[in-house]
Design a protein around this motif. Sequence first.
Motif, mmCIF file in Angstrom:
data_model
loop_
_atom_site.group_PDB
_atom_site.id
_atom_site.type_symbol
_atom_site.label_atom_id
_atom_site.label_comp_id
_atom_site.label_asym_id
_atom_site.label_seq_id
_atom_site.Cartn_x
_atom_site.Cartn_y
_atom_site.Cartn_z
ATOM 1 N N LEU A 187 0.825 -1.200 0.000
ATOM 2 C CA LEU A 187 0.000 0.000 0.000
ATOM 3 C C LEU A 187 0.860 1.250 0.000
ATOM 4 C CD1 LEU A 187 -0.626 1.227 3.224
ATOM 5 C CD2 LEU A 187 -1.571 -1.049 3.287
ATOM 6 N N VAL A 188 0.310 2.281 -0.594
ATOM 7 C CA VAL A 188 0.897 3.614 -0.545
ATOM 8 C C VAL A 188 -0.199 4.451 0.102
ATOM 9 C CG1 VAL A 188 1.810 5.533 -1.904
ATOM 10 C CG2 VAL A 188 2.273 3.179 -2.611
ATOM 11 N N SER A 189 -0.057 4.648 1.413
ATOM 12 C CA SER A 189 -1.207 5.125 2.188
ATOM 13 C C SER A 189 -1.608 6.558 1.876
ATOM 14 C CB SER A 189 -0.924 4.993 3.687
ATOM 15 O OG SER A 189 0.183 5.809 4.044
ATOM 16 N N HIS A 190 -0.634 7.417 1.569
ATOM 17 C CA HIS A 190 -0.977 8.819 1.311
ATOM 18 C C HIS A 190 0.024 9.432 0.335
ATOM 19 C CE1 HIS A 190 1.791 8.780 4.691
ATOM 20 N NE2 HIS A 190 1.950 10.083 4.666
ATOM 21 N N ALA A 191 -0.420 9.632 -0.892
ATOM 22 C CA ALA A 191 0.417 10.227 -1.938
ATOM 23 C C ALA A 191 -0.498 10.726 -3.046
ATOM 24 C CB ALA A 191 1.406 9.201 -2.487
ATOM 25 N N CYS A 192 0.093 11.388 -4.035
ATOM 26 C CA CYS A 192 -0.686 11.812 -5.199
ATOM 27 C C CYS A 192 0.016 11.349 -6.473
ATOM 28 C CB CYS A 192 -0.887 13.332 -5.187
ATOM 29 S SG CYS A 192 -2.107 13.880 -3.978
ATOM 30 N N CYS A 193 -0.451 11.852 -7.608
ATOM 31 C CA CYS A 193 0.039 11.374 -8.901
ATOM 32 C C CYS A 193 1.024 12.370 -9.514
ATOM 33 C CB CYS A 193 -1.122 11.202 -9.867
ATOM 34 S SG CYS A 193 -2.454 10.180 -9.215
ATOM 35 N N ALA A 194 2.247 11.889 -9.787
ATOM 36 C CA ALA A 194 3.259 12.745 -10.419
ATOM 37 C C ALA A 194 2.837 13.128 -11.836
ATOM 38 C CB ALA A 194 4.601 12.024 -10.434
ATOM 39 N N GLY A 195 1.954 12.316 -12.435
ATOM 40 C CA GLY A 195 1.447 12.625 -13.767
ATOM 41 C C GLY A 195 0.684 13.952 -13.815
ATOM 42 N N LEU A 196 0.197 14.388 -12.658
ATOM 43 C CA LEU A 196 -0.488 15.683 -12.584
ATOM 44 C C LEU A 196 0.409 16.751 -11.987
ATOM 45 C CD1 LEU A 196 -4.091 14.831 -11.340
ATOM 46 C CD2 LEU A 196 -3.318 15.310 -13.665
ATOM 47 N N TYR A 197 1.167 16.365 -10.960
ATOM 48 C CA TYR A 197 2.020 17.333 -10.273
ATOM 49 C C TYR A 197 3.057 16.591 -9.436
ATOM 50 C CZ TYR A 197 3.576 20.907 -6.969
ATOM 51 O OH TYR A 197 4.352 21.748 -6.219
ATOM 52 N N LEU A 237 -10.927 21.183 -3.102
ATOM 53 C CA LEU A 237 -11.541 19.877 -3.310
ATOM 54 C C LEU A 237 -11.376 19.404 -4.764
ATOM 55 C CD1 LEU A 237 -13.447 17.559 -2.443
ATOM 56 C CD2 LEU A 237 -15.365 19.101 -2.875
ATOM 57 N N ASP A 238 -11.446 20.338 -5.713
ATOM 58 C CA ASP A 238 -11.371 19.946 -7.118
ATOM 59 C C ASP A 238 -10.035 19.283 -7.470
ATOM 60 O OD1 ASP A 238 -12.940 19.934 -9.576
ATOM 61 O OD2 ASP A 238 -11.265 21.119 -10.380
ATOM 62 N N GLN A 239 -8.944 19.775 -6.881
ATOM 63 C CA GLN A 239 -7.631 19.166 -7.144
ATOM 64 C C GLN A 239 -7.570 17.734 -6.599
ATOM 65 O OE1 GLN A 239 -7.760 22.580 -6.427
ATOM 66 N NE2 GLN A 239 -7.279 22.899 -8.585
ATOM 67 N N VAL A 240 -8.209 17.521 -5.446
ATOM 68 C CA VAL A 240 -8.251 16.159 -4.889
ATOM 69 C C VAL A 240 -9.020 15.243 -5.846
ATOM 70 C CG1 VAL A 240 -9.081 14.727 -2.970
ATOM 71 C CG2 VAL A 240 -8.049 16.962 -2.508
ATOM 72 N N LEU A 241 -10.133 15.747 -6.372
ATOM 73 C CA LEU A 241 -10.942 14.940 -7.303
ATOM 74 C C LEU A 241 -10.172 14.653 -8.594
ATOM 75 C CD1 LEU A 241 -14.375 16.705 -6.731
ATOM 76 C CD2 LEU A 241 -13.687 14.435 -5.901
ATOM 77 N N CYS A 242 -9.414 15.647 -9.067
ATOM 78 C CA CYS A 242 -8.592 15.422 -10.270
ATOM 79 C C CYS A 242 -7.554 14.332 -10.008
ATOM 80 C CB CYS A 242 -7.867 16.710 -10.688
ATOM 81 S SG CYS A 242 -8.966 17.935 -11.395
ATOM 82 N N GLN A 243 -6.967 14.333 -8.793
ATOM 83 C CA GLN A 243 -5.980 13.303 -8.430
ATOM 84 C C GLN A 243 -6.640 11.922 -8.408
ATOM 85 O OE1 GLN A 243 -2.719 13.340 -7.932
ATOM 86 N NE2 GLN A 243 -2.274 15.535 -7.975
ATOM 87 N N ILE A 244 -7.828 11.845 -7.833
ATOM 88 C CA ILE A 244 -8.546 10.558 -7.791
ATOM 89 C C ILE A 244 -8.836 10.095 -9.228
ATOM 90 C CG2 ILE A 244 -10.740 9.442 -7.136
ATOM 91 C CD1 ILE A 244 -10.723 11.177 -4.585
ATOM 92 N N ASP A 245 -9.343 11.007 -10.054
ATOM 93 C CA ASP A 245 -9.647 10.659 -11.455
ATOM 94 C C ASP A 245 -8.407 10.106 -12.160
ATOM 95 O OD1 ASP A 245 -12.179 11.675 -11.079
ATOM 96 O OD2 ASP A 245 -11.820 13.543 -12.179
ATOM 97 N N HIS A 246 -7.272 10.783 -11.965
ATOM 98 C CA HIS A 246 -6.049 10.372 -12.667
ATOM 99 C C HIS A 246 -5.582 8.987 -12.187
ATOM 100 C CE1 HIS A 246 -2.377 11.089 -15.022
ATOM 101 N NE2 HIS A 246 -1.760 10.416 -14.055
ATOM 102 N N ALA A 247 -5.576 8.806 -10.857
ATOM 103 C CA ALA A 247 -5.143 7.513 -10.305
ATOM 104 C C ALA A 247 -6.046 6.386 -10.807
ATOM 105 C CB ALA A 247 -5.143 7.567 -8.777
ATOM 106 N N VAL A 248 -7.345 6.651 -10.898
ATOM 107 C CA VAL A 248 -8.299 5.646 -11.375
ATOM 108 C C VAL A 248 -8.057 5.354 -12.860
ATOM 109 C CG1 VAL A 248 -10.755 5.244 -11.897
ATOM 110 C CG2 VAL A 248 -10.081 6.119 -9.649
ATOM 111 N N LYS A 249 -7.806 6.409 -13.622
ATOM 112 C CA LYS A 249 -7.578 6.245 -15.061
ATOM 113 C C LYS A 249 -6.333 5.381 -15.311
ATOM 114 C CE LYS A 249 -5.819 9.409 -17.835
ATOM 115 N NZ LYS A 249 -5.561 10.830 -18.088
ATOM 116 N N VAL A 250 -5.294 5.611 -14.506
ATOM 117 C CA VAL A 250 -4.018 4.916 -14.722
ATOM 118 C C VAL A 250 -3.998 3.536 -14.053
ATOM 119 C CG1 VAL A 250 -1.513 5.026 -14.312
ATOM 120 C CG2 VAL A 250 -2.778 7.100 -14.949
ATOM 121 N N GLY A 251 -4.475 3.458 -12.800
ATOM 122 C CA GLY A 251 -4.342 2.213 -12.026
ATOM 123 C C GLY A 251 -5.598 1.360 -11.998
ATOM 124 N N GLY A 252 -6.734 1.989 -12.263
ATOM 125 C CA GLY A 252 -7.988 1.230 -12.195
ATOM 126 C C GLY A 252 -8.718 1.505 -10.889
#
Length: 312
Positions: A187-197, A237-252
């Motif tokens: 698990l990676v408990s708390h991180a974001c996507c480098a693909g966005l930032y 909140l919108d940036q958090v949602l963008c991060q979730i969208d990106h992680a879902v798009k890439v990882g499922g």
Amino acid sequence: MWMVDAHCDTLTKTAATELWQAPKGSQSDLFRISRFVDLQFCAFFLDDTEWSEKEIVRENLRLVARALNVIAEHGDELKIVRSKEDLKKLAKNSCSLLFALEGAHLLGPDLWMLDIYFALGFRSLGLTWNHNNRAAAGCADITGTGLSAWGKELIAKAEALGIAIDLAHASETTFWQTMAVAKKPLLVSHACCAGLYQFPLFPRNLTDEQIVALAAQGGVMGITFVPDFLSKKAAGLDQVLCQIDHAVKVGGIEHVGIGSDFDGAEEMPVGLAAVESLAFLPQVLWQRGYDEKEIEALLGGNFLRILQEILP
Ligand SMILES: [Zn+2]
């Protein structure tokens, strides 16, 4: 639907008398966690630049003792998760807490400290915080090193006990070397996507390549709300949602969750300022286009699934 938050610093950061109910305006406390979260990963953390290797273990155990006392006082509202069986007993009128070490430096020099922490209820081990330690290189590493022999032994021991390995804060080399030796989902408990930032001071967000590999391995990443890791501009909140969208798009959809890091940063994004804002996430994700099943997976189901594979 279960709400699982894979990271907060509440047990470490709030003053002794305030663990249960922190002053107004605070990000989180155990009282509110018990109402708004069903399973909360609770990190224990001390900075290795402020404590010697010997002192750090003692001080951490002092924090554990303090937390155990407060949890015992509120036994109806707070339970500690130690096993697969405990996971089946999640309940809406209480919160289950999962004790997590944020960095192997909290073990001191001895592998057997992991047995002690296990006995105290710890079920997640972050290999590093930002700095390098005896086990592995952290995300602030400039040497290019990864896991040590001691670190590999530690991973094997943790997996045998039923303790999850957490790669939030690990260097990229540590990440790939851990991928190569781990036998259980990571698990990676708390991180974001480098693909966005990517945070320029230490590259802690996962590249798309890392997200793909983590998902293929069966792991789950929790998107953190810490503004430093979300975007260059002021985050909401919108940036958090963008991060979730990106992680879902890439990882499922099955490999993404949340790891807020409440009490781990000075300020949280507008719209996610404190633990009670988690209550709005199902509706917000629904408006974003996720269906009920997907929301259940994102907000809890995915972390619960891998914990069922990992815990004793
Ligand atoms: Zn952290």
